[in-house]
Design a protein around this motif. Structure first.
Motif, mmCIF file in Angstrom:
data_model
loop_
_atom_site.group_PDB
_atom_site.id
_atom_site.type_symbol
_atom_site.label_atom_id
_atom_site.label_comp_id
_atom_site.label_asym_id
_atom_site.label_seq_id
_atom_site.Cartn_x
_atom_site.Cartn_y
_atom_site.Cartn_z
ATOM 1 N N UNK A 15 -6.971 6.357 -56.475
ATOM 2 C CA UNK A 15 -5.319 5.889 -55.393
ATOM 3 C C UNK A 15 -4.440 6.027 -55.490
ATOM 4 N N UNK A 16 -4.010 6.971 -56.409
ATOM 5 C CA UNK A 16 -2.362 7.525 -56.615
ATOM 6 C C UNK A 16 -2.912 9.148 -55.503
ATOM 7 N N UNK A 17 -4.696 9.772 -55.418
ATOM 8 C CA UNK A 17 -4.139 10.495 -54.486
ATOM 9 C C UNK A 17 -4.052 9.818 -53.141
ATOM 10 N N UNK A 29 4.755 22.058 -46.540
ATOM 11 C CA UNK A 29 6.284 21.552 -46.804
ATOM 12 C C UNK A 29 5.592 20.335 -46.966
ATOM 13 N N UNK A 30 4.297 20.215 -47.553
ATOM 14 C CA UNK A 30 3.819 18.485 -47.809
ATOM 15 C C UNK A 30 4.351 18.537 -48.991
ATOM 16 N N UNK A 31 4.821 17.511 -49.843
ATOM 17 C CA UNK A 31 4.481 17.143 -51.341
ATOM 18 C C UNK A 31 2.686 16.377 -51.590
ATOM 19 N N UNK A 32 2.348 17.170 -52.462
ATOM 20 C CA UNK A 32 1.466 16.258 -53.331
ATOM 21 C C UNK A 32 1.462 16.711 -54.757
ATOM 22 N N UNK A 33 0.860 15.701 -55.166
ATOM 23 C CA UNK A 33 0.775 15.565 -56.986
ATOM 24 C C UNK A 33 -0.391 15.438 -57.497
#
Length: 243
Positions: free
Chosen positions: A130-132, A235-239
């Motif tokens: 779900x975090x994704x 410039x799209x943040x993704x962890x």
């Protein structure tokens, strides 16, 4: 029945994309077939996964405004696991994801291994993705339901026409989108995408252990390294790390 479940999205930006698809003859056929499959399962004292309320969960968990990646799977997990003496389904409405208390499926273990090798993310002990989804990854399957114990058992219902429509509509958006197709079944969906130079499409073998027997293999494909490089360039943040 499926129309009713879709109305839960009517106050979201997803509804404008999904509602026209729900008005097509192919969706009416899908709804008829899905309803019939539920009746048959009840008559045979078996189950359909995921639970009906989770059928469109991928859209519920990923805010349309944040959408940047589509990670396409094949169909839901057809099996179950035991937790606190109760039998529960692995399928939860999100591709590759499982409930937090479930044991990790082998495919998801390989996804974590590839993420660790490419991006040095920790190897998560749980399979809840779900975090994704909350960050903008649409965890979509090509087929959104499955009979218990029968992989691809609902390939004939009409789900793929619906998900083809979803992917086609998404590919027409002007924002940069990343499409990740894992395995041959998912890669067949490439043909429904409208060409857009803003988008980036990545293909890799399926992460299932069965697909690792001969090259090319998912492990070592670098698919997540390429994905992260594209997102960073936009410039799209993704962890990708999970707690």
């Amino acid at each position: 029945m499926l129309h009713y479940i879709l109305t839960r999205l009517q106050n979201t930006a997803w509804f404008g994309l999904l509602e026209p698809l729900s008005q097509t003859p192919t969706f009416s056929t899908l709804e008829h077939n899905y309803t019939a499959s539920l009746r048959q399962a009840q008559a045979q004292n078996t189950q359909i996964f995921p639970p009906m309320r989770q059928i469109f969960r991928a859209f519920e968990e990923t805010p349309f405004e944040k959408l940047h990646t589509i990670l396409l799977g094949q169909d839901p997990y057809p099996g179950t696991f035991k937790h606190e003496h109760q039998e529960k389904p692995f399928a939860c409405g999100l591709s590759f994801s499982v409930p937090r208390m479930a044991p990790l499926p082998p495919s998801l273990q390989n996804i974590y291994k590839e993420l660790h090798a490419s991006l040095n993310t920790p190897l998560s002990r749980h399979g809840d993705l779900r975090a994704w989804a909350s960050q903008g990854v649409l965890l979509l399957n090509s087929i959104l339901s499955v009979p218990r114990g029968q992989p691809k058992g609902h390939a004939h219902l009409g789900w793929e026409s619906f998900t083809d429509g979803v992917l086609s509509a998404l590919s027409q958006l002007e924002r940069p989108l990343l499409f990740i197709f894992l395995g041959k079944v998912a890669q067949e969906k490439r043909k429904v995408l409208t060409h857009n130079p803003k988008h980036f499409m990545l293909c890799a073998p399926h992460p299932s252990p069965l697909a690792q027997a001969r090259p090319p293999t998912f492990l070592g494909s670098g698919v997540f390294k390429q994905a992260q490089e594209f997102l960073q360039a936009q410039n799209i943040p993704m962890d990708w790390a999970l707690d």
